[in-house]
Design a protein around this motif. Structure first.
Motif, short mmCIF file in Angstrom:
data_model
loop_
_atom_site.label_atom_id
_atom_site.label_comp_id
_atom_site.label_asym_id
_atom_site.label_seq_id
_atom_site.Cartn_x
_atom_site.Cartn_y
_atom_site.Cartn_z
N VAL A 164 113.71 56.81 15.16
CA VAL A 164 113.20 58.13 14.77
C VAL A 164 112.98 58.18 13.26
CG1 VAL A 164 113.70 60.61 14.71
CG2 VAL A 164 114.30 59.26 16.73
N GLY A 165 113.91 57.60 12.51
CA GLY A 165 113.77 57.58 11.06
C GLY A 165 112.53 56.84 10.61
N ALA A 166 112.22 55.71 11.28
CA ALA A 166 111.02 54.94 10.92
C ALA A 166 109.76 55.76 11.16
CB ALA A 166 110.97 53.65 11.74
N VAL A 167 109.72 56.51 12.27
CA VAL A 167 108.56 57.36 12.56
C VAL A 167 108.41 58.43 11.50
CG1 VAL A 167 107.59 59.02 14.20
CG2 VAL A 167 108.66 56.92 15.04
N LEU A 168 109.53 59.06 11.12
CA LEU A 168 109.49 60.11 10.11
C LEU A 168 109.10 59.56 8.73
CD1 LEU A 168 112.65 62.24 11.07
CD2 LEU A 168 110.24 62.82 11.44
N VAL A 169 109.66 58.41 8.39
CA VAL A 169 109.35 57.82 7.08
C VAL A 169 107.87 57.44 7.00
CG1 VAL A 169 109.70 55.78 5.65
CG2 VAL A 169 111.67 57.03 6.52
N ALA A 170 107.38 56.76 8.04
CA ALA A 170 105.97 56.38 8.04
C ALA A 170 105.08 57.61 8.01
CB ALA A 170 105.65 55.52 9.27
N GLY A 171 105.45 58.62 8.80
CA GLY A 171 104.67 59.85 8.81
C GLY A 171 104.69 60.55 7.46
N SER A 172 105.84 60.54 6.80
CA SER A 172 105.94 61.21 5.51
C SER A 172 105.09 60.52 4.45
CB SER A 172 107.40 61.26 5.05
OG SER A 172 107.87 59.97 4.71
N LEU A 173 105.01 59.18 4.51
CA LEU A 173 104.19 58.47 3.55
C LEU A 173 102.71 58.76 3.76
CD1 LEU A 173 106.06 55.03 3.53
CD2 LEU A 173 106.07 56.76 1.74
N VAL A 174 102.31 58.86 5.02
CA VAL A 174 100.92 59.24 5.32
C VAL A 174 100.67 60.68 4.88
CG1 VAL A 174 99.23 59.59 7.16
CG2 VAL A 174 100.73 57.60 7.22
N MET A 175 101.62 61.57 5.15
CA MET A 175 101.49 62.97 4.71
C MET A 175 101.34 63.07 3.20
SD MET A 175 104.46 64.81 7.00
CE MET A 175 104.50 66.22 5.87
N MET A 176 102.12 62.25 2.50
CA MET A 176 102.09 62.27 1.04
C MET A 176 100.71 61.88 0.52
SD MET A 176 104.80 60.41 -1.47
CE MET A 176 106.13 60.98 -0.43
#
Length: 325
Positions: free
Chosen positions: A292-304
């Protein structure tokens, strides 16, 4: 197409992705390689101390730096005429400080967790760039992305899976190290064309490597035990080549494409580090927090990156289609 430093450059994703992905794969391989070396030492009954980790790191980066300097064009002239204080700062942060923490982090925590936590370098860049360069302050969208990324790191650290070791200590060391690495990247961006990317990177790796050797000088008395196994020697050579190639390529890409554009592809680095560790290290498996953390981290980098793109458009900047693709 888009322009960067007055030169027309094709910034579409399929032009930028191959180089960024190659860097991510090379850097990602370092995590299972290091854990493999540590496992070999454990099987041999060798119990490393702090100086051993730092000496081992120093050997790797000194070799990598020398390799880069050998293939650079007029490196000594560039170093002589370049901004020496920025070069020194780059060496102290991007190589010495970052890997002083990095090698300990991988020793105490799993390769998959520390691989994922390499993503914190992008978060640090957003926070530090406004203070250390002329980059704008984080926008509201970027703050939201930072919160999502922070949640992802917290979950991954809380439930990383089997073989996690001491995840909290590993996370703190890794986050501190990537913060120093981000400072090094920012300093490299200020060097400009005064010195070539290969020469600057080679100097950073070699000088930082020598400082690591000095810091780990206590390992000299039993250096033979560190490199007794031929596999350890082979892995050291491989990681030296990885360091030289990946750092040189990434710093070269930063001279072709805007740093905010490249930052959008940094999510590949933690995903490759985590995936390669899970694939090649038998004693590790992913817990729900890591996934779950990997999904959130990857998503946050794309969001950024998307937030950065929207801010540029809103400010009336000339944003090329390639930045959004």
């Amino acid at each position: 197409m888009g322009s960067f430093r007055g030169v027309e450059v094709d910034q579409r994703w399929f032009k930028v992705l191959p180089g960024a992905l190659l860097c991510a794969l090379l850097w990602g391989s370092a995590f299972p390689c290091l854990k493999t070396v540590y496992g070999i030492w454990e099987e041999q009954g060798f119990e490393p101390v702090l100086s051993d980790y730092w000496w081992f790191a120093g050997v790797r980066f000194t070799i990598a730096g020398v390799l880069l300097l050998l293939i650079s064009r007029n490196p000594w002239r560039g170093i002589k005429n370049g901004p020496k204080l920025r070069l020194l700062t780059m060496s102290l942060t991007q190589t010495y400080g970052q890997y002083l923490m990095f090698y300990l982090a991988v020793a105490v925590a799993s390769g998959s967790l520390t691989g994922l936590l390499a993503s914190s370098g992008s978060f640090w860049w957003v926070l530090l760039a406004p203070m250390l360069s002329k980059a704008p302050n984080p926008s509201r969208g970027q703050w939201y992305a930072l919160l999502v990324g922070g949640l992802g790191i917290t979950l991954a650290t809380a439930a990383p899976g089997t073989g996690a070791g001491r995840p909290l200590l590993g996370a703190l060391l890794m986050i501190a190290g990537t913060g120093l690495g981000a400072v090094g990247i920012i300093e490299f961006g200020k060097i400009g064309g005064a010195i070539g990317a290969r020469a600057a990177t080679g100097f950073s790796l070699a000088a930082g490597g020598v400082l690591l050797l000095i810091t780990g000088a206590g390992a000299i008395s039993h250096m033979g035990e560190l490199f007794r196994d031929p596999v350890v020697i082979l892995i050291t050579c491989w990681m030296s080549i990885v360091s030289a190639a990946a750092f040189a390529l990434w710093n070269h890409l930063s001279t072709i494409y805007p740093v905010p554009l490249l930052a959008g592809y940094r999510f590949l680095i933690p995903l490759c580090g985590m995936s390669e560790s899970l694939l090649f290290l038998k004693g590790e498996s992913a817990g729900w927090g890591l996934i779950v953390g990997a999904v959130l981290v990857a998503g946050s980098l794309v969001m950024m990156q998307r937030a950065k793109a929207r801010d540029l458009v809103g400010a009336g900047g000339k944003l090329r289609r390639g930045l959004l693709d």
